[in-house]
Design a protein around this motif. Structure first.
Motif, PDB file in Angstrom:
ATOM      1  N   VAL A   1      -2.937  -2.463 -11.837  1.00 13.14           N
ATOM      2  CA  VAL A   1      -1.640  -1.878 -11.477  1.00 13.14           C
ATOM      3  C   VAL A   1      -1.039  -2.713 -10.347  1.00 13.14           C
ATOM      4  O   VAL A   1      -1.723  -3.516  -9.695  1.00 13.14           O
ATOM      5  CB  VAL A   1      -1.813  -0.411 -11.027  1.00 13.14           C
ATOM      6  N   PRO A   2       0.271  -2.567 -10.041  1.00 11.45           N
ATOM      7  CA  PRO A   2       0.862  -3.255  -8.893  1.00 11.45           C
ATOM      8  C   PRO A   2       0.271  -2.766  -7.576  1.00 11.45           C
ATOM      9  O   PRO A   2      -0.211  -1.635  -7.471  1.00 11.45           O
ATOM     10  CB  PRO A   2       2.351  -2.906  -9.004  1.00 11.45           C
ATOM     11  N   VAL A   3       0.357  -3.631  -6.559  1.00  9.61           N
ATOM     12  CA  VAL A   3      -0.209  -3.285  -5.254  1.00  9.61           C
ATOM     13  C   VAL A   3       0.494  -2.068  -4.675  1.00  9.61           C
ATOM     14  O   VAL A   3      -0.132  -1.182  -4.082  1.00  9.61           O
ATOM     15  CB  VAL A   3      -0.119  -4.497  -4.302  1.00  9.61           C
ATOM     16  N   TRP A   4       1.857  -2.045  -4.829  1.00  9.24           N
ATOM     17  CA  TRP A   4       2.587  -0.916  -4.249  1.00  9.24           C
ATOM     18  C   TRP A   4       2.152   0.420  -4.859  1.00  9.24           C
ATOM     19  O   TRP A   4       2.075   1.444  -4.174  1.00  9.24           O
ATOM     20  CB  TRP A   4       4.105  -1.082  -4.433  1.00  9.24           C
ATOM     21  N   PHE A   5       1.805   0.424  -6.158  1.00  8.20           N
ATOM     22  CA  PHE A   5       1.347   1.656  -6.801  1.00  8.20           C
ATOM     23  C   PHE A   5      -0.008   2.092  -6.239  1.00  8.20           C
ATOM     24  O   PHE A   5      -0.257   3.279  -6.023  1.00  8.20           O
ATOM     25  CB  PHE A   5       1.252   1.423  -8.314  1.00  8.20           C
ATOM     26  N   GLU A   6      -0.888   1.122  -6.001  1.00 13.31           N
ATOM     27  CA  GLU A   6      -2.207   1.452  -5.461  1.00 13.31           C
ATOM     28  C   GLU A   6      -2.079   2.006  -4.047  1.00 13.31           C
ATOM     29  O   GLU A   6      -2.765   2.970  -3.681  1.00 13.31           O
ATOM     30  CB  GLU A   6      -3.103   0.216  -5.487  1.00 13.31           C
ATOM     31  N   ILE A   7      -1.170   1.407  -3.232  1.00  9.75           N
ATOM     32  CA  ILE A   7      -0.962   1.923  -1.871  1.00  9.75           C
ATOM     33  C   ILE A   7      -0.407   3.332  -1.917  1.00  9.75           C
ATOM     34  O   ILE A   7      -0.855   4.228  -1.196  1.00  9.75           O
ATOM     35  CB  ILE A   7      -0.021   0.977  -1.085  1.00  9.75           C
ATOM     36  N   TRP A   8       0.561   3.534  -2.812  1.00 13.13           N
ATOM     37  CA  TRP A   8       1.147   4.871  -2.951  1.00 13.13           C
ATOM     38  C   TRP A   8       0.102   5.881  -3.418  1.00 13.13           C
ATOM     39  O   TRP A   8       0.057   7.015  -2.943  1.00 13.13           O
ATOM     40  CB  TRP A   8       2.303   4.788  -3.949  1.00 13.13           C
ATOM     41  N   ARG A   9      -0.774   5.459  -4.339  1.00  6.93           N
ATOM     42  CA  ARG A   9      -1.805   6.364  -4.849  1.00  6.93           C
ATOM     43  C   ARG A   9      -2.781   6.770  -3.756  1.00  6.93           C
ATOM     44  O   ARG A   9      -3.138   7.946  -3.613  1.00  6.93           O
ATOM     45  CB  ARG A   9      -2.568   5.696  -5.996  1.00  6.93           C
ATOM     46  N   ARG A  10      -3.216   5.811  -2.968  1.00  2.00           N
ATOM     47  CA  ARG A  10      -4.175   6.109  -1.906  1.00  2.00           C
ATOM     48  C   ARG A  10      -3.556   6.957  -0.812  1.00  2.00           C
ATOM     49  O   ARG A  10      -4.214   7.842  -0.244  1.00  2.00           O
ATOM     50  CB  ARG A  10      -4.733   4.801  -1.334  1.00  2.00           C
TER      51      ARG A  10
END
Length: 457
Positions: A420-429
């Motif tokens: 997934v994109p980095v921004w999605f992973e940051i948002w998920r965490r």
């Protein structure tokens, strides 16, 4: 209406009179800083759209794949006193090697000839059981003899009854014949008297007929007595037959009673023999338990009891042994929120404490020093640390795990999921969502990363 024209801009001429302000206006640092901030912002935006591999991380330790290959503690089966140690810590032992020797401490087993004495008792009881069995056979033979004798006596008594009946019949016939003769004698006497009165017969004829009549009367009395005696003999024969049946029934009952008593004693003795057999076997097995043996090939890790002369109870741990041959594995622990994403057969990456490793969890291609593994078991009940235990075996299609690994050393794992994109992973965490939160089917969760990527070495 707002006043936004350049002609109406605020001008502060007082600021130009300061030397510092005039110096700052001539410096190029601001332009460089602004340019740097702009480039950094562009790089940051580009970084936010870079691909990031979602993963489930876990921490655990090195263990063995099979329970029988893990370090085990050997316990004593019986209570005893430590008499001699045959091994030392770190020593290699083979299956069946003696580790320690114990001596007896319970008073029920202190007799050195306990096994032999128990064997003698068992043999004596076996002989007694055999004797009772022979007694049962002898009583059975005695019963058969009594039955045969009863049959003969009964036949004899029945013959006597038959003879008495025949004799009664004969005596009754004689009695009837005698009565007939008596009537004839009476008739002849009366005729002789009549003829004598008429002068046709002499007195001597009358006296002769009279004598014959008296003889018939005497004879009939004798025959009646004989007839009654025959009846008495019949009654006595019947009574004798009943007496024989009662007498021999009593004898048979006594023999059967003795036979049942002998059988009861035989069964009781056989039960005692079985009990002594059990004790004999138990004592033999207990004698073998004085020597604590190695259950398999391995190394003595640690002696859990020390010294000589120490008394230990049943079930006391004595020594710890590490098997020689084992299949290595890793047990790791994952959070409950990540458990639904872990499946048996899933590929994971593993690295070990003390092993040179560079790990970028989101970019597995850039990692170094990790090894491939496969999930073989997932615990269905949560552990004491609040996480679920997962057992990982080496991936045979990947690089071989280091042979220098020791059981119990630390290990960390990563299960690779979707990219997934980095921004999605940051948002998920930041929001505390699990990986692939918006995926509906579990089959789609690992659609892009079912096979882990190799290390970029």
């Amino acid at each position: 209406m707002l006043n936004l024209s350049k002609e109406n801009s605020v001008y502060i001429p007082q600021a130009e009179r300061f030397k510092t302000v005039r110096s700052l206006e001539n410096r190029p640092h601001y332009k460089i800083l602004n340019r740097f901030m702009a480039i950094f912002g562009i790089i940051l935006i580009i970084f936010m759209f870079l691909p990031w591999t979602q993963n489930i991380s876990g921490t655990g330790s090195v263990t063995t794949l099979r329970p029988g290959q893990r370090p085990q503690t050997i316990h004593t089966t019986i209570a005893g006193r430590i008499e001699k140690w045959y091994v030392q810590e770190g020593q290699f032992v083979k299956k069946g090697d003696t580790i320690v020797y114990l001596s007896e401490v319970k008073e029920d087993y202190l007799d050195p000839n306990l096994v032999e004495n128990t064997k003698n008792q068992r043999d004596a009881k076996k002989s007694a059981a055999a004797s009772y069995g022979q007694k049962v056979v002898a009583l059975e033979g005695q019963k058969g003899a009594i039955l045969r004798e009863l049959k003969l006596k009964t036949e004899q008594a029945r013959n006597k009854v038959l003879q008495a009946k025949l004799k009664i019949k004969s005596d009754s016939t004689d009695l009837v014949a005698t009565k007939t003769l008596l009537r004839i004698a009476n008739t002849q006497y009366n005729r002789a008297v009549t003829l004598n009165k008429d002068g046709l017969k002499p007195v001597t004829d009358v006296e002769e007929k009279r004598l014959k009549q008296q003889e018939m009367e005497a004879k009939i009395i004798t025959i009646e007595n004989k007839f009654l005696a025959s009846k008495n003999e019949l009654i006595n024969a019947i009574v004798e037959l009943d007496r024989l049946e009662s007498e021999y029934a009593e004898k048979i009952a006594k023999v059967e009673s003795d036979q049942f008593t002998a059988k009861s004693s035989q069964f009781d003795t056989e039960a005692q023999v079985n009990k002594l057999d059990n004790q004999y076997v138990n004592y033999n097995i207990r004698n073998g338990m004085y020597y604590i043996l190695a259950p398999q090939d391995g190394y003595v890790n640690r002696a859990l009891q020390s010294g000589v002369g120490e008394i230990i109870k049943e079930g006391t741990p004595v020594v710890s042994i590490m098997p020689q041959n084992f299949e290595i594995a890793v047990e790791t622990f994952v959070s409950p929120i990540d458990l639904p994403l872990i499946k048996r057969g899933e590929k994971v990456r593993v690295w070990f404490d003390g092993w040179p490793t560079i790990v970028f969890s989101g970019w597995p291609d850039m990692s170094y020093g990790t090894f491939g593994g496969t999930v073989v078991a997932i615990e269905n009940f949560i552990s004491e640390n609040g996480k679920y235990r997962v057992l990982i075996a080496p991936d045979n299609t990947d690089q071989q795990w280091p042979t220098q690994l020791a059981i119990g050393s630390g290990a960390q794992t990563i299960a690779l999921l979707e990219t997934v994109p980095v921004w999605f992973e940051i948002w998920r965490r930041l929001n505390g969502f699990p990986p692939n939160y918006y995926k509906g089917a579990s089959s789609d969760i690992k659609s892009n990363s079912s096979t882990p990527k190799k290390d970029g070495k």
